[in-house]
Motif scaffolding. Structure first.
Motif, mmCIF file in Angstrom:
data_model
loop_
_atom_site.group_PDB
_atom_site.id
_atom_site.type_symbol
_atom_site.label_atom_id
_atom_site.label_comp_id
_atom_site.label_asym_id
_atom_site.label_seq_id
_atom_site.Cartn_x
_atom_site.Cartn_y
_atom_site.Cartn_z
ATOM 1 N N GLU A 151 10.334 48.454 -33.880
ATOM 2 C CA GLU A 151 11.620 48.044 -33.322
ATOM 3 C C GLU A 151 11.492 46.665 -32.645
ATOM 4 O O GLU A 151 12.338 45.795 -32.801
ATOM 5 C CB GLU A 151 12.040 49.096 -32.288
ATOM 6 C CG GLU A 151 13.527 49.225 -32.072
ATOM 7 C CD GLU A 151 13.823 50.394 -31.131
ATOM 8 O OE1 GLU A 151 14.831 50.321 -30.456
ATOM 9 O OE2 GLU A 151 13.022 51.363 -31.079
ATOM 10 N N VAL A 152 10.398 46.494 -31.904
ATOM 11 C CA VAL A 152 10.176 45.210 -31.219
ATOM 12 C C VAL A 152 9.848 44.113 -32.233
ATOM 13 O O VAL A 152 10.359 42.998 -32.138
ATOM 14 C CB VAL A 152 9.064 45.346 -30.151
ATOM 15 C CG1 VAL A 152 8.721 43.987 -29.546
ATOM 16 C CG2 VAL A 152 9.494 46.318 -29.053
ATOM 17 N N VAL A 153 9.027 44.452 -33.219
ATOM 18 C CA VAL A 153 8.653 43.464 -34.244
ATOM 19 C C VAL A 153 9.904 42.950 -34.970
ATOM 20 O O VAL A 153 9.990 41.778 -35.341
ATOM 21 C CB VAL A 153 7.644 44.074 -35.258
ATOM 22 C CG1 VAL A 153 7.484 43.179 -36.485
ATOM 23 C CG2 VAL A 153 6.286 44.285 -34.598
ATOM 24 N N ALA A 154 10.894 43.831 -35.127
ATOM 25 C CA ALA A 154 12.088 43.460 -35.890
ATOM 26 C C ALA A 154 13.021 42.524 -35.109
ATOM 27 O O ALA A 154 13.959 41.974 -35.675
ATOM 28 C CB ALA A 154 12.852 44.723 -36.280
ATOM 29 N N ILE B 85 3.688 40.552 -32.286
ATOM 30 C CA ILE B 85 3.106 41.397 -31.235
ATOM 31 C C ILE B 85 1.835 42.129 -31.674
ATOM 32 O O ILE B 85 0.929 42.366 -30.881
ATOM 33 C CB ILE B 85 4.173 42.382 -30.691
ATOM 34 C CG1 ILE B 85 3.678 43.035 -29.407
ATOM 35 C CG2 ILE B 85 4.587 43.407 -31.729
ATOM 36 C CD1 ILE B 85 4.741 43.779 -28.648
ATOM 37 N N ARG B 86 1.700 42.400 -32.979
ATOM 38 C CA ARG B 86 0.495 43.094 -33.450
ATOM 39 C C ARG B 86 -0.749 42.212 -33.389
ATOM 40 O O ARG B 86 -1.865 42.689 -33.483
ATOM 41 C CB ARG B 86 0.696 43.595 -34.886
ATOM 42 C CG ARG B 86 1.613 44.804 -34.964
ATOM 43 C CD ARG B 86 1.357 45.606 -36.244
ATOM 44 N NE ARG B 86 2.072 46.859 -36.231
ATOM 45 C CZ ARG B 86 3.338 46.995 -36.636
ATOM 46 N NH1 ARG B 86 4.013 45.954 -37.100
ATOM 47 N NH2 ARG B 86 3.922 48.169 -36.579
ATOM 48 N N ALA B 87 -0.560 40.911 -33.228
ATOM 49 C CA ALA B 87 -1.705 40.003 -33.202
ATOM 50 C C ALA B 87 -2.374 39.935 -31.824
ATOM 51 O O ALA B 87 -3.397 39.266 -31.643
ATOM 52 C CB ALA B 87 -1.257 38.596 -33.630
ATOM 53 N N CYS B 88 -1.814 40.622 -30.842
ATOM 54 C CA CYS B 88 -2.336 40.536 -29.467
ATOM 55 C C CYS B 88 -3.795 40.985 -29.391
ATOM 56 O O CYS B 88 -4.171 42.023 -29.936
ATOM 57 C CB CYS B 88 -1.485 41.394 -28.534
ATOM 58 S SG CYS B 88 -2.129 41.459 -26.851
ATOM 59 N N ILE C 39 2.492 44.928 -23.443
ATOM 60 C CA ILE C 39 2.279 44.755 -24.886
ATOM 61 C C ILE C 39 1.424 45.903 -25.428
ATOM 62 O O ILE C 39 1.728 46.490 -26.470
ATOM 63 C CB ILE C 39 1.655 43.377 -25.186
ATOM 64 C CG1 ILE C 39 2.705 42.295 -24.879
ATOM 65 C CG2 ILE C 39 1.196 43.277 -26.642
ATOM 66 C CD1 ILE C 39 2.211 40.873 -24.990
ATOM 67 N N ALA C 40 0.377 46.275 -24.688
ATOM 68 C CA ALA C 40 -0.466 47.400 -25.107
ATOM 69 C C ALA C 40 0.355 48.692 -25.165
ATOM 70 O O ALA C 40 0.214 49.498 -26.088
ATOM 71 C CB ALA C 40 -1.644 47.561 -24.147
ATOM 72 N N MET C 41 1.232 48.866 -24.186
ATOM 73 C CA MET C 41 2.040 50.093 -24.132
ATOM 74 C C MET C 41 3.046 50.154 -25.282
ATOM 75 O O MET C 41 3.300 51.221 -25.839
ATOM 76 C CB MET C 41 2.766 50.185 -22.780
ATOM 77 C CG MET C 41 1.817 50.486 -21.620
ATOM 78 S SD MET C 41 2.582 50.216 -20.000
ATOM 79 C CE MET C 41 3.639 51.662 -19.871
ATOM 80 N N ILE C 42 3.611 48.992 -25.613
ATOM 81 C CA ILE C 42 4.542 48.967 -26.761
ATOM 82 C C ILE C 42 3.794 49.407 -28.017
ATOM 83 O O ILE C 42 4.256 50.233 -28.795
ATOM 84 C CB ILE C 42 5.137 47.550 -26.974
ATOM 85 C CG1 ILE C 42 6.012 47.153 -25.789
ATOM 86 C CG2 ILE C 42 5.939 47.488 -28.285
ATOM 87 C CD1 ILE C 42 6.466 45.694 -25.825
#
Lengths: 181, 299
Positions: free
Chosen positions: A7-10, A17-20, A44-47
């Motif tokens: 949802e956040v990526v969209a 965000i997955r690159a963190c 970010i980790a929690m998302i």
């Protein structure tokens, strides 16, 4: 239903965000990280861990000052400022109640002033904000308000804005097109 | 004289009246014709984008579409309007589906946006198009070495516009020096003032404002300048709140960049809205006006 991270990526700004790599530069750069229930790195980790309720009911994103320091410094091209805005929108639209911050109420007063006048009318906005949060706190702010007023910086009556009707029509039409967001 | 489509922003007419007045006052002298965008509304603003991201972009798009019809660059003096309009413009161009939905809605008020507007910050235009060299040639009252802390705030330089460095900006320093002033070292020059959270989290914002005032005073500044309406209001109108909260005695004038430029161009203080400043700038004006002016008669 989409996973929380998807949802956040969209959303615009949430793409990377997955690159963190959890380096924490965002938290270290944030002027208000220690006011937040969970600082930016942790959010970010929690998302990514799918902790939707914990994230959206936290006060963290409502402390974001939009200073963009984290965004400038992130070595992975993540935009934590934009993610904070996204989380605010999701929390607002999904009706999450947030303890320990009056910022959502302030933003709502701000937006209602825009919708009512076409432009922000600061006095009206402040009035609404204090009435919906803590009317007594308004007394404390009177001296600042008075100084602004005496120097012609706090108009009592909102200016008549010609584009106001067009703006209302536009917002209504957009809502019809999108259905409910 | 070059024409621009001018987007004043809500605060230029209210809490930042000194910004609106001083920008209008200096424009002609700097050969800029600022044509106010007809029927503009709120830019879309960060609080709006924090409650409804797409609707905020829609509100911005209406202003962008109006500006596009003029065929001119869209210039705003407000850093907050700038980050919003610039960001919305980028989003619309990058997301065709969003652009499509926005245009479908815009059609109802007979507007259409094609993504062709160039959104610019007034300071960037002054710096890149007017240029510091030309400004120096127009100076009528040199600032005579007035010590100025250049406060950039956040949204004029971040996230990324390819104009000034987001962490070590220089443009305001150079502008101050071009007016005959002295930009003092100001390590916190691009740190946040607390923005609109001064309303909802006052204690937090006052702490940030105090650091900014302290850092300017430590470096010998006689005044602070900033382009941003929110920064100016926080540092100026809330200075007395900082004093009472922290038992401090700051009395540091906070001017808009355009007000300082106007002083050096020889424009009178009332036209620049200096009477709307809350911390009185009279002491620094005395310093500028009373020191013997070498270039006054020739300029």
């Amino acid at each position: 239903m989409k996973s929380f991270v998807d949802e956040v990526v969209a959303t615009p700004g949430g793409e990377n965000i997955r690159a963190c790599i959890q380096c924490g530069v965002c938290t270290g750069s944030c002027p208000v990280a220690n006011e937040m229930e969970y600082p930016p790195r942790e959010i970010i980790a929690m998302i990514r861990a799918g902790m939707r309720n914990e994230v959206l009911s936290s006060n963290s994103m409502w402390y974001c000052l939009s200073c963009y320091m984290c965004t400038v410094r992130c070595p992975r091209g993540i935009k934590p400022t934009e993610i904070a805005h996204t989380l605010e929108c999701l929390a607002n639209q999904q009706g999450f109640r947030v303890k320990g911050t009056r910022t959502p109420a302030m933003y709502r007063s701000f937006v209602s002033s825009i919708k009512g006048n076409g432009r922000v009318h600061e006095l009206g906005m402040m009035f609404r904000y204090y009435m919906t949060t803590n009317p007594l706190a308004a007394l404390k702010m009177l001296p600042v308000g008075l100084k602004l007023f005496l120097r012609h910086r706090m108009p009592l009556i909102p200016k008549r804005v010609k584009g106001k009707e067009d703006l209302s029509k536009l917002i209504q039409k957009f809502a019809e097109i999108r259905g409910s967001e | 004289m070059k024409n621009y489509s001018y987007f004043p922003g809500c605060s230029s007419e209210a809490t930042a009246k000194g910004l609106g007045l001083s920008v209008q006052a200096i424009a002609k002298t700097l050969d800029m014709e600022l044509i106010e965008l007809e029927n503009w509304t709120c830019c879309g603003s960060t609080p709006y984008g924090s409650l409804s991201e797409r609707e905020a972009i829609l509100v911005a798009a209406r202003n962008l579409a109006l500006a596009e019809k003029t065929g001119l660059d869209m210039v705003t003096p407000c850093s907050s309007c700038f980050v919003t309009l610039y960001g919305a413009n980028l989003r619309l161009k990058q997301h065709p589906q969003l652009m499509g939905e926005v245009n479908e809605a815009l059609a109802i008020i007979n507007l259409e946006y094609h993504g062709e507007v160039r959104v610019r910050h007034l300071i960037e235009v002054v710096f890149n198009e007017v240029t510091p060299e030309v400004i120096t040639s127009k100076v009528k009252r040199s600032l005579n070495g007035l010590k100025v802390a250049p406060y950039y705030g956040c949204q004029m330089v971040r996230p990324d516009y390819g104009f000034d460095d987001p962490e070590f900006p220089q443009s305001l320093d150079i502008l101050v020096n071009s007016l005959g002033g002295e930009a003092v070292p100001y390590p916190l020059k691009n740190r946040c003032c607390g923005g609109s959270l001064i309303i909802s989290e006052e204690g937090l914002a006052l702490g940030l404002i105090r650091k900014l005032l302290e850092n300017a005073v430590e470096n010998g500044a006689q005044c602070i300048i900033t382009p941003c309406p929110l920064c100016q209001t926080n540092l100026d109108a809330y200075q007395s709140r900082v004093n009472s909260k922290f038992k401090a005695h700051y009395n540091l004038p906070v001017l808009f960049t355009s007000q300082l430029i106007g002083i050096a161009l020889g424009i009178d203080p009332i036209s620049l809205g200096l009477n709307t400043n809350i911390v009185s700038p009279s002491k620094m004006l005395d310093y500028i006006y009373k020191v013997k002016q070498g270039v006054e008669s020739g300029a």
